[in-house]
Design an enzyme around this catalytic site. Structure first.
Site, PDB file in Angstrom:
ATOM      1  N   GLU A 190       0.831  -1.297   0.062  1.00 32.76           N
ATOM      2  CA  GLU A 190       0.021  -0.022   0.045  1.00 32.76           C
ATOM      3  C   GLU A 190       0.829   1.275  -0.081  1.00 32.76           C
ATOM      4  OE1 GLU A 190      -3.432  -1.843   2.969  1.00 32.76           O
ATOM      5  OE2 GLU A 190      -1.726  -1.031   3.748  1.00 32.76           O
ATOM      6  N   ASP A 244      -7.644  -4.852   8.979  1.00 26.18           N
ATOM      7  CA  ASP A 244      -7.372  -3.720   8.256  1.00 26.18           C
ATOM      8  C   ASP A 244      -7.066  -3.925   6.679  1.00 26.18           C
ATOM      9  OD1 ASP A 244      -4.932  -5.248   8.300  1.00 26.18           O
ATOM     10  OD2 ASP A 244      -3.620  -3.776   8.926  1.00 26.18           O
TER      11      ASP A 244
END
Ligand code: NAD
Length: 348
Positions: A64, A235
């Site tokens: 990410e 998450d």
């Protein structure tokens, strides 16, 4: 920090230097000061450019990029999440990040962020705990005793005043490691053999497990009234920790709804299910915990502004220390347009 003549040299904080900096300052000081930086940035939330992180998913994990900016600085973190890594001798989560000047786009800091992520995640959890936990909470259950675990325990001790941590992990080796690392912390450490045993008498429950699936670390009957849940491990799309019925009984607090709806525990709920944004609680615009029997849930996924605060914090601390090197990372010809000439001058 850099003189005009070395304006193209970028301060770089290596893992070694980050460890040195944390030891020099003291981990309690770092966690407490980091929490104040994060709180200050949450309180000026509207000033930031915000976007859900840019995620590249694969079968085994995710990579990410987490960018944000205010009028002065731009920051981003590169971070991975690979639950299978640990069994192969790699970290589940590793990261590095950059802080830049908005005025000219030059980076002003490049730093390791694996340690810094653990510190900022723990500081954020405890900061949120300060707003939401029941009054006088002293006991935290810590389910998942991996890399993040001790950081969480230390942050809740330093910022929320807990005195006891009840540890549980499906792998007893992880629990033994955490108990050993926290032995001198001043906390009472209680290793447990089931999740049910860990939550006994706990006013705060932190879930911090890593498994790329819809896991059920806490079932509905495990969560009594008045508890604060700090759910960190869920998450990522397809990765959650709590039974849906717990969510339906809880007041849910989030960092940035567009990202949490995709990645957090609330991916199990309708997209219109009400959630409260933490920055508004911190600004006193909306209520946090309103009664002692309420279940509060911090559906933590980790947001770019927390990393921005952490970058800002490290940048503010390294000046005048030896905890950084200077990297020759930006080409900087004497005449800005003569980039080709600079290349030619290096010809053998
Ligand atoms: P880690 O791999 O070091 O540790 C995870 C631990 O969870 C392991 O010890 C494992 O045995 C344990 N575990 C797995 N399933 C379990 C279960 N059912 N019950 C009890 N224990 C179980 O990982 P880590 O670095 O500590 O990270 C933990 C999680 O937190 C990851 O999912 C990571 O993505 C997430 N994380 C979130 C944030 C955030 O800001 N919200 C920040 C960092 C990490």
């Amino acid at each position: 920090m850099t003189s005009p003549s070395d304006k193209a040299l970028v301060p770089f904080v290596s893992v070694d230097n980050m460890m040195g900096l944390v030891h020099a300052l003291g981990i309690e000081t770092v966690l407490t000061e980091l929490a104040s930086f994060i709180e200050a940035d949450f309180k000026r939330w509207p000033e930031f450019d915000k976007t859900p992180r840019v995620a590249s998913h694969s079968t085994d994990g995710v990579i990410e990029l987490m960018p944000t900016a205010d009028a002065e600085n731009y920051g981003f973190k590169y971070v991975n999440g690979h639950p299978k890594n640990m069994k192969e001798g790699f970290q589940t989560v590793t990261a590095f990040g950059v802080l830049s000047s908005v005025a000219n786009g030059y980076p002003i800091l490049l730093t390791e962020m694996t340690l810094l992520t653990a510190l900022r995640t723990a500081a954020t959890s405890a900061l949120v705990g300060k707003y939401l936990m029941p009054k006088g909470a002293k006991v935290m259950a810590m389910i998942g005793n991996g890399a993040q675990c001790e950081f969480q325990a230390k942050a809740f001790q330093a910022i929320c005043g807990i005195d006891t941590v009840r540890l549980y992990d499906i792998d007893p080796v992880a629990t033994a490691k955490a108990a050993r690392n926290l032995a001198q912390s001043g906390l009472t450490i209680v290793p447990c053999t089931t999740g049910e045993e860990a939550i006994e008498g706990a006013q705060i429950i932190t879930t911090c497990t890593a498994d790329k699936q819809y896991a059920t670390i806490l079932t509905d009957n495990m969560v009594g009234p008045g508890v604060h849940i700090n759910a960190i491990g869920g998450d990522c799309p397809g990765k959650t920790e709590l039974h849906r019925d717990i969510l339906l009984r809880s007041e849910i607090f989030v960092e940035y709804p567009p990202q949490t709806r995709i990645e957090g525990e609330i991916q199990a709920l309708d997209a219109t299910h009400p959630v409260t944004e933490l920055w508004q609680v911190m600004r006193g615009e909306v209520a946090g915990r309103t009664d002692a029997r309420q279940i509060t849930l911090f559906d933590s996924v980790g947001f770019a502004i927390e990393d921005f605060s952490a970058l800002r914090y490290v940048h503010s601390k390294i000046g005048g220390t030896s905890f950084f090197d200077l990297l020759d990372m930006l080409a900087d010809p004497d005449e800005p347009r003569d980039l080709f000439g600079m290349l030619n001058r290096a010809a053998p």
